[in-house]
Design a protein around this motif. Structure first.
Motif, PDB file in Angstrom:
ATOM      1  N   GLU A 178       0.841  -1.188   0.000  1.00 18.97           N
ATOM      2  CA  GLU A 178       0.000   0.000   0.000  1.00 18.97           C
ATOM      3  C   GLU A 178       0.885   1.250   0.000  1.00 18.97           C
ATOM      4  O   GLU A 178       1.921   1.289   0.663  1.00 18.97           O
ATOM      5  CB  GLU A 178      -0.930   0.034   1.208  1.00 18.97           C
ATOM      6  N   ILE A 179       0.456   2.261  -0.738  1.00 22.68           N
ATOM      7  CA  ILE A 179       1.199   3.507  -0.829  1.00 22.68           C
ATOM      8  C   ILE A 179       0.260   4.696  -0.663  1.00 22.68           C
ATOM      9  O   ILE A 179      -0.948   4.583  -0.898  1.00 22.68           O
ATOM     10  CB  ILE A 179       1.944   3.630  -2.174  1.00 22.68           C
ATOM     11  N   VAL A 180       0.830   5.814  -0.217  1.00 24.62           N
ATOM     12  CA  VAL A 180       0.120   7.089  -0.178  1.00 24.62           C
ATOM     13  C   VAL A 180       0.887   8.049  -1.078  1.00 24.62           C
ATOM     14  O   VAL A 180       2.116   8.167  -0.974  1.00 24.62           O
ATOM     15  CB  VAL A 180       0.058   7.655   1.252  1.00 24.62           C
ATOM     16  N   LEU A 181       0.188   8.724  -1.976  1.00 25.42           N
ATOM     17  CA  LEU A 181       0.801   9.684  -2.883  1.00 25.42           C
ATOM     18  C   LEU A 181       0.700  11.083  -2.299  1.00 25.42           C
ATOM     19  O   LEU A 181      -0.400  11.541  -1.961  1.00 25.42           O
ATOM     20  CB  LEU A 181       0.108   9.641  -4.243  1.00 25.42           C
ATOM     21  N   THR A 182       1.834  11.759  -2.143  1.00 19.41           N
ATOM     22  CA  THR A 182       1.829  13.131  -1.649  1.00 19.41           C
ATOM     23  C   THR A 182       2.685  14.003  -2.554  1.00 19.41           C
ATOM     24  O   THR A 182       3.680  13.548  -3.119  1.00 19.41           O
ATOM     25  CB  THR A 182       2.360  13.220  -0.199  1.00 19.41           C
ATOM     26  N   PHE A 183       2.263  15.286  -2.677  1.00 24.65           N
ATOM     27  CA  PHE A 183       2.938  16.230  -3.561  1.00 24.65           C
ATOM     28  C   PHE A 183       3.169  17.550  -2.827  1.00 24.65           C
ATOM     29  O   PHE A 183       2.251  18.070  -2.185  1.00 24.65           O
ATOM     30  CB  PHE A 183       2.103  16.473  -4.819  1.00 24.65           C
ATOM     31  N   ASP A 184       4.383  18.085  -2.951  1.00 22.44           N
ATOM     32  CA  ASP A 184       4.769  19.321  -2.276  1.00 22.44           C
ATOM     33  C   ASP A 184       4.990  20.461  -3.262  1.00 22.44           C
ATOM     34  O   ASP A 184       5.210  20.250  -4.458  1.00 22.44           O
ATOM     35  CB  ASP A 184       6.076  19.117  -1.502  1.00 22.44           C
ATOM     36  N   ASP A 185       5.004  21.671  -2.695  1.00 25.37           N
ATOM     37  CA  ASP A 185       5.490  22.907  -3.333  1.00 25.37           C
ATOM     38  C   ASP A 185       4.542  23.535  -4.340  1.00 25.37           C
ATOM     39  O   ASP A 185       4.869  24.567  -4.924  1.00 25.37           O
ATOM     40  CB  ASP A 185       6.852  22.705  -4.015  1.00 25.37           C
ATOM     41  N   GLY A 186       3.393  22.949  -4.583  1.00 24.74           N
ATOM     42  CA  GLY A 186       2.446  23.572  -5.497  1.00 24.74           C
ATOM     43  C   GLY A 186       1.683  24.676  -4.781  1.00 24.74           C
ATOM     44  O   GLY A 186       2.035  25.067  -3.665  1.00 24.74           O
ATOM     45  N   PRO A 187       0.650  25.190  -5.423  1.00 23.30           N
ATOM     46  CA  PRO A 187       0.230  24.857  -6.789  1.00 23.30           C
ATOM     47  C   PRO A 187       1.091  25.567  -7.820  1.00 23.30           C
ATOM     48  O   PRO A 187       1.624  26.642  -7.547  1.00 23.30           O
ATOM     49  CB  PRO A 187      -1.210  25.365  -6.817  1.00 23.30           C
ATOM     50  N   TRP A 188       1.208  24.960  -9.010  1.00 25.22           N
ATOM     51  CA  TRP A 188       2.031  25.558 -10.047  1.00 25.22           C
ATOM     52  C   TRP A 188       1.391  25.342 -11.409  1.00 25.22           C
ATOM     53  O   TRP A 188       0.892  24.257 -11.698  1.00 25.22           O
ATOM     54  CB  TRP A 188       3.431  24.958 -10.013  1.00 25.22           C
ATOM     55  N   PRO A 189       1.364  26.389 -12.234  1.00 24.36           N
ATOM     56  CA  PRO A 189       0.723  26.271 -13.549  1.00 24.36           C
ATOM     57  C   PRO A 189       1.292  25.130 -14.375  1.00 24.36           C
ATOM     58  O   PRO A 189       2.488  24.833 -14.314  1.00 24.36           O
ATOM     59  CB  PRO A 189       1.046  27.628 -14.205  1.00 24.36           C
ATOM     60  N   GLU A 190       0.442  24.500 -15.137  1.00 22.59           N
ATOM     61  CA  GLU A 190       0.740  23.384 -16.035  1.00 22.59           C
ATOM     62  C   GLU A 190       1.073  22.108 -15.249  1.00 22.59           C
ATOM     63  O   GLU A 190       0.488  21.058 -15.502  1.00 22.59           O
ATOM     64  CB  GLU A 190       1.879  23.725 -17.007  1.00 22.59           C
ATOM     65  N   ASN A 191       2.005  22.196 -14.311  1.00 21.58           N
ATOM     66  CA  ASN A 191       2.438  20.976 -13.617  1.00 21.58           C
ATOM     67  C   ASN A 191       1.349  20.397 -12.720  1.00 21.58           C
ATOM     68  O   ASN A 191       1.036  19.204 -12.804  1.00 21.58           O
ATOM     69  CB  ASN A 191       3.697  21.257 -12.791  1.00 21.58           C
ATOM     70  N   THR A 192       0.773  21.236 -11.832  1.00 15.21           N
ATOM     71  CA  THR A 192      -0.273  20.725 -10.937  1.00 15.21           C
ATOM     72  C   THR A 192      -1.495  20.232 -11.708  1.00 15.21           C
ATOM     73  O   THR A 192      -2.004  19.140 -11.423  1.00 15.21           O
ATOM     74  CB  THR A 192      -0.672  21.788  -9.899  1.00 15.21           C
ATOM     75  N   PRO A 193      -2.012  20.971 -12.693  1.00 13.02           N
ATOM     76  CA  PRO A 193      -3.132  20.430 -13.478  1.00 13.02           C
ATOM     77  C   PRO A 193      -2.789  19.118 -14.172  1.00 13.02           C
ATOM     78  O   PRO A 193      -3.650  18.235 -14.290  1.00 13.02           O
ATOM     79  CB  PRO A 193      -3.414  21.544 -14.490  1.00 13.02           C
ATOM     80  N   ALA A 194      -1.532  18.964 -14.628  1.00 14.58           N
ATOM     81  CA  ALA A 194      -1.143  17.706 -15.273  1.00 14.58           C
ATOM     82  C   ALA A 194      -1.155  16.559 -14.273  1.00 14.58           C
ATOM     83  O   ALA A 194      -1.568  15.432 -14.591  1.00 14.58           O
ATOM     84  CB  ALA A 194       0.236  17.842 -15.903  1.00 14.58           C
ATOM     85  N   VAL A 195      -0.710  16.829 -13.046  1.00 16.83           N
ATOM     86  CA  VAL A 195      -0.745  15.814 -11.989  1.00 16.83           C
ATOM     87  C   VAL A 195      -2.192  15.442 -11.680  1.00 16.83           C
ATOM     88  O   VAL A 195      -2.542  14.254 -11.547  1.00 16.83           O
ATOM     89  CB  VAL A 195      -0.020  16.319 -10.725  1.00 16.83           C
ATOM     90  N   LEU A 196      -3.049  16.439 -11.563  1.00 16.20           N
ATOM     91  CA  LEU A 196      -4.467  16.175 -11.286  1.00 16.20           C
ATOM     92  C   LEU A 196      -5.095  15.336 -12.391  1.00 16.20           C
ATOM     93  O   LEU A 196      -5.905  14.437 -12.119  1.00 16.20           O
ATOM     94  CB  LEU A 196      -5.230  17.492 -11.133  1.00 16.20           C
ATOM     95  N   GLN A 197      -4.727  15.599 -13.629  1.00 14.05           N
ATOM     96  CA  GLN A 197      -5.284  14.835 -14.748  1.00 14.05           C
ATOM     97  C   GLN A 197      -4.848  13.376 -14.691  1.00 14.05           C
ATOM     98  O   GLN A 197      -5.650  12.460 -14.911  1.00 14.05           O
ATOM     99  CB  GLN A 197      -4.854  15.459 -16.073  1.00 14.05           C
ATOM    100  N   ALA A 198      -3.559  13.149 -14.389  1.00 18.05           N
ATOM    101  CA  ALA A 198      -3.066  11.774 -14.297  1.00 18.05           C
ATOM    102  C   ALA A 198      -3.765  11.012 -13.173  1.00 18.05           C
ATOM    103  O   ALA A 198      -4.104   9.829 -13.322  1.00 18.05           O
ATOM    104  CB  ALA A 198      -1.556  11.777 -14.069  1.00 18.05           C
ATOM    105  N   LEU A 199      -4.000  11.682 -12.068  1.00 20.76           N
ATOM    106  CA  LEU A 199      -4.715  11.049 -10.952  1.00 20.76           C
ATOM    107  C   LEU A 199      -6.160  10.757 -11.341  1.00 20.76           C
ATOM    108  O   LEU A 199      -6.687   9.671 -11.067  1.00 20.76           O
ATOM    109  CB  LEU A 199      -4.659  11.941  -9.719  1.00 20.76           C
ATOM    110  N   ALA A 200      -6.805  11.716 -11.999  1.00 19.37           N
ATOM    111  CA  ALA A 200      -8.196  11.518 -12.421  1.00 19.37           C
ATOM    112  C   ALA A 200      -8.320  10.372 -13.408  1.00 19.37           C
ATOM    113  O   ALA A 200      -9.293   9.598 -13.365  1.00 19.37           O
ATOM    114  CB  ALA A 200      -8.748  12.805 -13.030  1.00 19.37           C
TER     115      ALA A 200
END
Length: 379
Positions: free
Chosen positions: A141-163
């Motif tokens: 089991e894993i937990v995915l965590t992301f630091d230092d956002g929000p940032w244009p292009e990168n954060t929306p791309a991460v959200l899309q991959a998760l979705a």
């Protein structure tokens, strides 16, 4: 002789009647297992235990800090009533939560395995790199965590991959970044992610002047939380991660007083040192194969991470890993004095009401060679 026969017959009748009465009593009495289940079910009601009662063994275990969260508890009420109190008490909480997670409807999507609810009372710490007490993840089991956002292009791309994989993650945002890009913080919330904070301006609180000026360190923490809250437009989780994973004892004590949980990591991707997606993937997968499970630290601030995530998730699924999503039992209440400080910092942005893509348009772009590094900001 006839009298003797009558007496014997009467005694036999009485004996049979007594036997039937005892049998009936035994049949009416619940079995020990059912009785225990009924007691357990009654203990889950709102009636508090006696004041003199000793804490249960379960309450003293590390697992007591987390419990499976049900997405739609009201929907389960009729089923629980139909099954009876004993049946409801016997159902494991993890299984109940899993039943509330819909199957992923995305082609090839990974889907969530579990949702855990974190009680942040007293400021517990998570992540075996620094905190060894709470080990709530099962094998693979894993937990995915992301630091230092929000940032244009990168954060929306991460959200899309998760979705695209029906997944949720926890984002630890920098306060300044959130005030610069509130529309992205709102996207994080709207996507169902858990939103925590990562200080106001990513200062190392273990170094001067913050290490010696506790009020300044508190301001960095609290302004960060206030800013993320304002940008998101909703209360955020009482989840915090220290920049550079430096944990000054005085600030850990302070977070405990504020009932804010501290998150370190089990697996640090060190993606801030990498610019190629394949490097990020190799870093995560190699470390995960050695450890077998854990809280993974990445950065939605980094372009390489955003580009790596779709393939990384594919490899995680192929490797049999399962994603667990963390949610808070209670939300964070920010402090008004720090809310005011953030509002003063943002006073020059009061006219910035139009979305960024309506104000700024790219009309030329360099397309040759390697892209310049975005920043050396990390963790």
């Amino acid at each position: 002789m006839r009298f003797f026969v009558i007496v014997v017959g009467a005694l036999l009748s009485l004996g049979l009647a007594a036997f039937g009465f005892v049998s009936a009593q035994k049949g009416a009495a619940p079995t020990p297992g059912v009785a225990v289940a009924a007691r357990v079910a009654s203990n889950t009601s709102a009636v508090p235990p006696p004041a003199t009662a000793e804490p249960t063994a379960q309450a003293q275990t590390p697992a007591a800090a987390t419990r499976a969260a049900q997405n739609t508890p009201a929907a389960n009420a009729p089923a629980a009533a139909a099954n009876g109190a004993a049946g409801a008490a016997a159902a494991p909480s993890g299984a109940a939560a899993a039943n509330n997670i819909a199957a992923c409807d995305k082609p090839g999507g990974m889907g969530l395995a579990r949702i855990v609810e974190i009680d942040t009372t007293g400021g517990p710490g998570f992540g075996f790199e620094h905190f060894k007490q709470y080990d709530f993840l099962r094998d693979k089991e894993i937990v995915l965590t992301f630091d230092d956002g929000p940032w244009p292009e990168n954060t929306p791309a991460v959200l899309q991959a998760l979705a695209d994989n029906c997944l949720k993650a926890t984002f630890f945002e920098i306060g300044k970044h959130a005030m610069w890009h509130p529309q992205i913080s709102k996207q994080v919330v709207e996507a169902g992610m858990t939103l925590g904070s990562h200080t106001w301006s990513h200062k190392d609180l273990a170094r001067k002047p913050y290490a010696t000026d506790l009020d300044l360190a508190k301001q960095e923490i609290e302004m960060g939380a206030s800013a993320v809250h304002m940008a998101a437009g909703v209360p955020i989780a009482p989840f915090f991660r220290f920049p550079s994973l430096q944990h000054p004892p005085a600030m850990l004590t302070y977070l405990g007083e504020r009932n804010i949980a501290t998150f370190s990591t089990d697996i640090d991707s060190f993606d801030f040192r990498m610019h190629k997606p394949e490097q990020v993937i190799k870093s995560v997968m190699t470390k995960l194969e050695k450890r077998g499970k854990g809280i993974i630290l990445m950065h939605d601030f980094q372009r390489g991470t955003a580009e790596a995530l779709p393939e990384l998730l594919r490899q995680l699924k192929a490797g049999g890993y399962k994603v667990v999503h963390m949610v808070p039992r209670q939300m964070l209440t920010t402090l008004s004095q720090y809310d005011d400080m953030v509002m003063k910092q943002d006073k020059l942005s009061s006219n910035n009401t139009r979305p960024e893509n309506n104000v700024v348009h790219t009309i030329g772009q360099y397309i040759g060679g390697a892209p310049p590094a975005t920043s050396d900001m990390h963790e």
